[in-house]
Design a protein around this motif. Sequence first.
Motif, mmCIF file in Angstrom:
data_model
loop_
_atom_site.group_PDB
_atom_site.id
_atom_site.type_symbol
_atom_site.label_atom_id
_atom_site.label_comp_id
_atom_site.label_asym_id
_atom_site.label_seq_id
_atom_site.Cartn_x
_atom_site.Cartn_y
_atom_site.Cartn_z
ATOM 1 N N VAL A 14 -102.838 -21.792 -10.311
ATOM 2 C CA VAL A 14 -102.817 -22.418 -8.992
ATOM 3 C C VAL A 14 -101.457 -22.142 -8.367
ATOM 4 O O VAL A 14 -100.422 -22.423 -8.981
ATOM 5 C CB VAL A 14 -103.057 -23.938 -9.075
ATOM 6 C CG1 VAL A 14 -102.838 -24.589 -7.706
ATOM 7 C CG2 VAL A 14 -104.465 -24.231 -9.575
ATOM 8 N N GLN A 15 -101.460 -21.584 -7.172
ATOM 9 C CA GLN A 15 -100.207 -21.359 -6.442
ATOM 10 C C GLN A 15 -99.996 -22.527 -5.494
ATOM 11 O O GLN A 15 -100.835 -22.817 -4.648
ATOM 12 C CB GLN A 15 -100.250 -20.045 -5.670
ATOM 13 C CG GLN A 15 -98.926 -19.715 -4.980
ATOM 14 C CD GLN A 15 -98.912 -18.324 -4.372
ATOM 15 O OE1 GLN A 15 -99.474 -17.388 -4.934
ATOM 16 N NE2 GLN A 15 -98.267 -18.182 -3.220
ATOM 17 N N SER A 16 -98.854 -23.202 -5.631
ATOM 18 C CA SER A 16 -98.646 -24.477 -4.941
ATOM 19 C C SER A 16 -98.437 -24.340 -3.445
ATOM 20 O O SER A 16 -98.700 -25.277 -2.694
ATOM 21 C CB SER A 16 -97.445 -25.208 -5.552
ATOM 22 O OG SER A 16 -96.250 -24.470 -5.330
ATOM 23 N N ARG A 17 -97.962 -23.183 -2.997
ATOM 24 C CA ARG A 17 -97.689 -22.992 -1.574
ATOM 25 C C ARG A 17 -97.613 -21.495 -1.294
ATOM 26 O O ARG A 17 -97.333 -20.696 -2.198
ATOM 27 C CB ARG A 17 -96.390 -23.686 -1.169
ATOM 28 C CG ARG A 17 -95.198 -23.308 -2.023
ATOM 29 C CD ARG A 17 -94.002 -24.192 -1.760
ATOM 30 N NE ARG A 17 -93.571 -24.076 -0.382
ATOM 31 C CZ ARG A 17 -92.806 -24.985 0.226
ATOM 32 N NH1 ARG A 17 -92.421 -26.062 -0.429
ATOM 33 N NH2 ARG A 17 -92.433 -24.820 1.470
ATOM 34 N N PRO A 18 -97.813 -21.088 -0.040
ATOM 35 C CA PRO A 18 -97.850 -19.651 0.247
ATOM 36 C C PRO A 18 -96.485 -18.997 0.355
ATOM 37 O O PRO A 18 -96.382 -17.774 0.276
ATOM 38 C CB PRO A 18 -98.581 -19.590 1.597
ATOM 39 C CG PRO A 18 -98.281 -20.907 2.243
ATOM 40 C CD PRO A 18 -98.212 -21.906 1.124
#
Length: 417
Positions: free
Chosen positions: A34-38
């Motif tokens: 999961v990537q928390s922010r772009p």
Amino acid sequence: MNASRKTAVVVDPYSTGILLAPRLRARGYEVIAVQSRPDLAPSLLRSYQPDDFAAHIFHDGDLDALAERLRPLAPAFILPGNESAVELTDALGAVLGTQGNSPKLTAARRNKFMMIERLAAAGLLTARQTMATGAAEAVEWAAQAGWPVVAKPMASASTDHVYFCDTPAQLRAAVDAILGSRDFCGSANERVLVQTYLDGLEYVVNTVSRGGRHYVCDVLLSAKRALNGSPFVYDYYRLLPPEEPVAQALMAYIRRVLDALEITDGAGHAEVRMTARGPALVEIAARAMGPAGSTTGIAAGTGHDQVDLLVDAFDGAAAVGPLLDGHYRFQADAMVLYLPVLVSGRVEALPDLSILDGMASVRGYGLVPRVGDEVVPTLDLTQVLAKIYLAHPDRAVFERDWAAIRSLEDRLQPTVA
């Protein structure tokens, strides 16, 4: 994705986080990234290993939607791979009901001002501090608190934008530089943390916790040196024997820090100054030590890798259980040594480090920049040229190789245009 298999989630699997998925897969887990922010730092994103994951999910800020997407997979646990992951890991774990740190104190585990305030309220020795939104406010506070002071972002990592200030002019310049930047995790710096300077040597204490009980993985001397115009350039981490009085004091202090911040489950990576009045926290992160490879390098001196113990704390409690409330054993001198960049420009060729292969203490090494990258003289951990891991049971051999590497610094530089 296979809902019938065991599933684990790693949020922001970058830096040391890249080591988690292979260990989890070896235990039969399907691992979701999961990537928390772009807008994470490119230096983090480039370390991603996509083949280690069954899926990669981008978090768009909607926590409930993310939880509903993961819920059918019934993840056994959620681990933070990097500093940027701590907040989302806590929040997602609470929604899905997995083992982890309570989100009640997540902000204090990320925001350095809140962190120190929490420790001071618990009766622990800390720096004095303030938050400032402009240079004039910071200088006024420093004039009353006393010089020197340290200025830094509220929630960053890797000595990113950390400034030692002896004068109002230096502090004004530091505040302006911080407020005009983004931190290591990609967030805009809207306020500056200003703290009284803590005297004494700096140390790192790495831990793993389960159910509120803690194991100290290692205590390291964190040596920085004046280089390239900065007094805070990382030089090395060196393992201390746990029997040394300074290590004993640091371990006792950090257990109180973990309890005060309710870091009950997972890894901890703390930086502490041993001042004339005793240990005082610089900061602590609720994740494993970085950069990638550091935990493995130090494990050559202790027999335990913090990343392995972190996985054990969530899958294999029987293995980590007997260690809790204890600390590491010293088996060999061990060090993570940083080779700095001393030049500026676009990398045309990287240095040949094969000369290190003949040194008995060298357990491994890795170059950080790539051909085509723009490099500048090293000021923080994101700008180092190479990480070198040394360990040897014979201290004379260890120190001979260490000195030899330092003597080669000027020669082991990239060719730049």
